[in-house]
Motif scaffolding. Sequence first.
Motif, PDB file in Angstrom:
ATOM      1  N   CYS A   1      -3.921  10.324  -3.365  1.00 26.25           N
ATOM      2  CA  CYS A   1      -3.166  11.472  -3.861  1.00 26.25           C
ATOM      3  C   CYS A   1      -1.695  11.132  -4.065  1.00 26.25           C
ATOM      4  CB  CYS A   1      -3.280  12.648  -2.900  1.00 26.25           C
ATOM      5  SG  CYS A   1      -2.436  12.400  -1.328  1.00 26.25           S
ATOM      6  N   GLY A   2      -1.192  10.214  -3.268  1.00 29.07           N
ATOM      7  CA  GLY A   2       0.192   9.784  -3.422  1.00 29.07           C
ATOM      8  C   GLY A   2       1.210  10.605  -2.654  1.00 29.07           C
TER       9      GLY A   2
ATOM     10  N   CYS B   1       1.986  10.521   0.398  1.00 23.18           N
ATOM     11  CA  CYS B   1       2.729   9.689   1.347  1.00 23.18           C
ATOM     12  C   CYS B   1       3.876   8.945   0.656  1.00 23.18           C
ATOM     13  CB  CYS B   1       1.791   8.697   2.012  1.00 23.18           C
ATOM     14  SG  CYS B   1       0.852   7.708   0.840  1.00 23.18           S
TER      15      CYS B   1
ATOM     16  N   CYS C   1      -0.322  12.905   5.180  1.00 24.82           N
ATOM     17  CA  CYS C   1      -1.602  12.521   4.566  1.00 24.82           C
ATOM     18  C   CYS C   1      -2.688  13.549   4.882  1.00 24.82           C
ATOM     19  CB  CYS C   1      -2.047  11.152   5.064  1.00 24.82           C
ATOM     20  SG  CYS C   1      -3.682  10.729   4.419  1.00 24.82           S
TER      21      CYS C   1
ATOM     22  N   TYR D   1      -5.786  13.286   4.506  1.00 21.77           N
ATOM     23  CA  TYR D   1      -7.068  12.678   4.883  1.00 21.77           C
ATOM     24  C   TYR D   1      -6.957  11.833   6.147  1.00 21.77           C
ATOM     25  CZ  TYR D   1      -7.984  14.338   0.268  1.00 21.77           C
ATOM     26  OH  TYR D   1      -8.102  15.153  -0.819  1.00 21.77           O
TER      27      TYR D   1
ATOM     28  N   SER E   1      -5.504   9.175   6.727  1.00 18.46           N
ATOM     29  CA  SER E   1      -5.813   7.773   6.430  1.00 18.46           C
ATOM     30  C   SER E   1      -4.777   6.814   6.976  1.00 18.46           C
ATOM     31  CB  SER E   1      -5.882   7.545   4.920  1.00 18.46           C
ATOM     32  OG  SER E   1      -6.165   8.690   4.216  1.00 18.46           O
ATOM     33  N   ILE E   2      -3.704   7.356   7.514  1.00 21.87           N
ATOM     34  CA  ILE E   2      -2.600   6.465   7.889  1.00 21.87           C
ATOM     35  C   ILE E   2      -2.461   6.370   9.397  1.00 21.87           C
ATOM     36  CG2 ILE E   2      -0.108   6.088   7.694  1.00 21.87           C
ATOM     37  CD1 ILE E   2      -0.223   7.441   4.971  1.00 21.87           C
TER      38      ILE E   2
ATOM     39  N   CYS F   1      -8.313   6.563   2.237  1.00 18.48           N
ATOM     40  CA  CYS F   1      -7.296   7.047   1.306  1.00 18.48           C
ATOM     41  C   CYS F   1      -7.948   7.515   0.014  1.00 18.48           C
ATOM     42  CB  CYS F   1      -6.303   5.925   1.016  1.00 18.48           C
ATOM     43  SG  CYS F   1      -5.131   6.334  -0.279  1.00 18.48           S
ATOM     44  N   GLN F   2      -7.552   8.697  -0.444  1.00 19.88           N
ATOM     45  CA  GLN F   2      -8.092   9.248  -1.680  1.00 19.88           C
ATOM     46  C   GLN F   2      -7.145   9.066  -2.865  1.00 19.88           C
ATOM     47  OE1 GLN F   2     -11.311  10.924  -1.676  1.00 19.88           O
ATOM     48  NE2 GLN F   2     -11.294   9.816   0.255  1.00 19.88           N
TER      49      GLN F   2
HETATM   50  S1  SF4 Z   1      -2.256   8.346  -1.047  1.00 17.41           S
HETATM   51 FE1  SF4 Z   1      -2.776  10.339  -0.151  1.00 17.41          FE
HETATM   52  S2  SF4 Z   1      -4.724   9.922   0.849  1.00 17.41           S
HETATM   53 FE2  SF4 Z   1      -3.822   7.924   0.481  1.00 17.41          FE
HETATM   54  S3  SF4 Z   1      -2.715   7.451   2.348  1.00 17.41           S
HETATM   55 FE3  SF4 Z   1      -1.256   8.401   0.943  1.00 17.41          FE
HETATM   56  S4  SF4 Z   1      -1.295  10.574   1.529  1.00 17.41           S
HETATM   57 FE4  SF4 Z   1      -3.121   9.640   2.408  1.00 17.41          FE
END
Ligand code: SF4
Lengths: 149, 660
Positions: free
Chosen positions: B628-629, B631, B594, B596, B598-599, B625-626
């Motif tokens: 982006c996907g 993860c 990730c 950001y 965020s996890i 979380c932004q």
């Molecule tokens: S979608 Fe992107 S920003 Fe959100 S938790 Fe997953 S890796 Fe992080």
Amino acid sequence: MSAVDNPKQPAKEWEPNIVGFACNWCTYAGADLAGLSRMQYPPNVKLVRVPCSGRTNPQFVLRAFQKGADAVLVAGCHPGDCHYATGNYFTRRRYLLMQRMLEFMGIDPRRFQARWISGSEAPKFRDVVTQMTEEIKALGPNRKLREEI
Amino acid sequence: MKRIGVFVCHCGSNIANTVHCEKVAQVAKDFPGVVLSTDYKYMCSEPGQVMIQEAIREHNLDGYVVAACSPRMHEPTFRKCAARAGMNPYMVEQVNIREQCSWVHADKEKGTEKSIDLLRMGVAKVVKNEPLYSTTIPVTKRSLVIGGGIAGIQAALDIANAGYPVTLLDREHTIGGRMAQVDKTFPTLDCSACILTPKMVEAAQHPNIELMTYAEVEAVDGFVGNFDVTIRKKARYVDFDKCTGCGACTEKCPKKVPSEFEMELGVRKAIYTPFPQAVPNKPIIDANHCRYLLDGKCGICKKVCPTGAVDYEQKDELIMERFGAIVVATGFEQFDISAYEEYGAGKIPDVITGLHLERLMNASGPTAGKIKRPSDGKVPEKIVFVKCVGSRDEAKGRPYCSKACCMYVAKHATLLKEKMPNSKSYIFYMDVRTPGKNYEEFYARTQNEYDAQYIRGRVSKIFQVGDKLIVRGEDSLLGRPVEIEADLVVLAAGMDPRSDAKDLARTLGISYDQHGWFTEAHPKLQPVETHTAGIYLAGACQGPKDIPDSVAQASAAAVKAAGLLSKPELTSEAMTALCDEAICSGCGLCQSICPYKSIEIKSVNERYHGQMRQRRVSNVNQGLCQGCGACTVACPSGAMNLKGFTNDQILAEVDALCQR
Ligand code: SF4
Ligand SMILES: Cc1cc2nc3c(=O)[nH]c(=O)nc-3n(C[C@H](O)[C@H](O)[C@H](O)COP(=O)(O)OP(=O)(O)OC[C@H]3O[C@@H](n4cnc5c(N)ncnc54)[C@H](O)[C@@H]3O)c2cc1C
Ligand code: SF4
Ligand code: FES
């Protein structure tokens, strides 16, 4: 009856069906710009919009081939320009692995391509789509991995 | 099965010219889930929207697909349209049959066929859509600025003037940073203190700014809008509430220490203020040198202090405060020249750096502004400058350009000539880079009016013979070796990141490049943001910068911070990642990918064969979380999914595109 009237029936002249995964921030925008600039290219590549090229799970690519796609394109921002900073680095790594794996399974590497197309590179988008369509036309339909429908 | 509506837009003739819109709508009637399919001239127009809203109510639709222009254009419009009819806005999908179809395919049959394929894809996706909601988080309306150099001061003033409280924190005893050490500034040659000191004072007296010097950030928890910051206020051994700054203690203190501020060209006392205009202008005791604190002897300062402010018992204090936004402005360090042994750097006293020369030129510096060389106090006549020392040098691990040196060397040569008309400056350079307003003109004057001699080429060796310094190099334009007998050599040492920049980055959860400069979220479009929402960058901590650039970036960072603080609450993205705890193995692969941060991996208690046990699972911070996907693809167990772009949705799209 034309293919339009009955979409299930195969068209007379075979046309490749190419699934494209395009990141929202660069390639999808580049494709939109190609439209705004009224560029012309073959209709064979259809884009699935994903937030980032890094969202493209190899599973999606396999599924496309299983379901009868003749080729798959994954396209996103140039390395270093990903909207989410690092997404396309992972795309690049996965793509290389994936391409070798597909080749091992008998799929011509030209059927799976990754390209970096920015939001301003409409001509590049047009060229990539045109060239890929021609290449796949020459290769013919994909039979590998394909589920019988 | 969900009840889906389909709306095909003609966009006047933009789509209808090359796509049979009625036919597309007709074919879509047979797609699974579709209970209504129709076409209209302008879907985004008011009547078009009203039509959609009526259809939603009348046909009790769960979701709809609009085949029209690009979602990058009108997705928000059609989402709002749904919301007005009481439908969750995320139950809408838009397929692009204009930019990516009608405008690029002249053949109407083929365009129609592709539109049908795209619409089939949209319908296949929307039946798998789920209502999504964004969450809100409160914002603490205070900002922390870390580092009180010119960048930090500017950012603090701008945020404070926007009406928000700011804590301006510096680890040193005074704010001012490097600019306080600089004598005069290019390209205008105004005295640095004259333009800096008023800003320092303004910051100190601003009702919205709390100055917290001699303090460091120990830990940061929380996230955008609510950072919990633990700050260590280092013991000063002087009670600032009592101290009047009279200076009696400093005068009487018997212990002399080389002054860091004067680049060790002068001395200070153990109880001291670093320079006369320091802010705050009250002394502190340097515990590493104070005789009383080291071995209990002395205690003079306490005796002479008229207000009883000296307090040897003071201890470090840890405090915790909450901030909504953080600006990082920790600046740079000068490259350590001792890596250049061939230049005698660090060994020959008269081989000095740019900052040393700044102090020698400064009227309140150790020589009262007279240029005297460190070894014997002699006034130099021939001065050699060597540029790009610790810049643009792969061998020293510094491939980057330090940006300010070309200009400060030109400044130095100019000022030396002004101070000492009989002196002569020789400047060895690789390139002269002057991109900046009035910079090139300044450089031209240095050569033409101030008689500085620029020599293109590298210096290979500097050594001492008698009281001269022999500078041996090559003039690469003339292609021949040169040797200059100099009295003083100034190495234009480049900029390095703060030696502990990486530690601070880890504390804050921001990223840094291979050298230790903090990285911005996007090199072009987000130059002051970091990947961590709510943390912004200003000044040279992000990369070498001169004062105008540092100030501009500081103001930009301040706007970002103030913009964040101005929000009553933060609305998080609705399309964020979500972990299915039931199948998550807690492997943490998502956490490391990730961008950001965020996890987090958390523990959950669950019943397993009648017994309670703990299990580790991934948890996505919805505020960070932004979407982006990344993860979702990293997750080996398929536990991680991205709302709005779930694996199921995308697979359904793929299936639909292949089914023809
Ligand atoms: S979608 Fe992107 S920003 Fe959100 S938790 Fe997953 S890796 Fe992080
Ligand atoms: C010899 C020389 C001459 C120069 N001459 C000029 C000139 O004439 N004109 C010009 O435009 N530019 C000049 N520059 C460049 C100028 O010095 C910089 O652009 C400017 O100082 C950058 O400001 P800053 O606030 O980003 O960083 P700094 O000035 O480095 O300030 C950073 C502050 O952060 C504090 N800090 C650091 N780490 C922490 C931490 N972890 N916690 C808390 N606080 C911390 C420091 O104590 C410091 O006060 C010169 C540079 C040099 C080396
Ligand atoms: S990668 Fe998947 S299985 Fe591993 S911790 Fe993250 S969500 Fe759980
Ligand atoms: S956003 Fe385009 S590749 Fe990541």
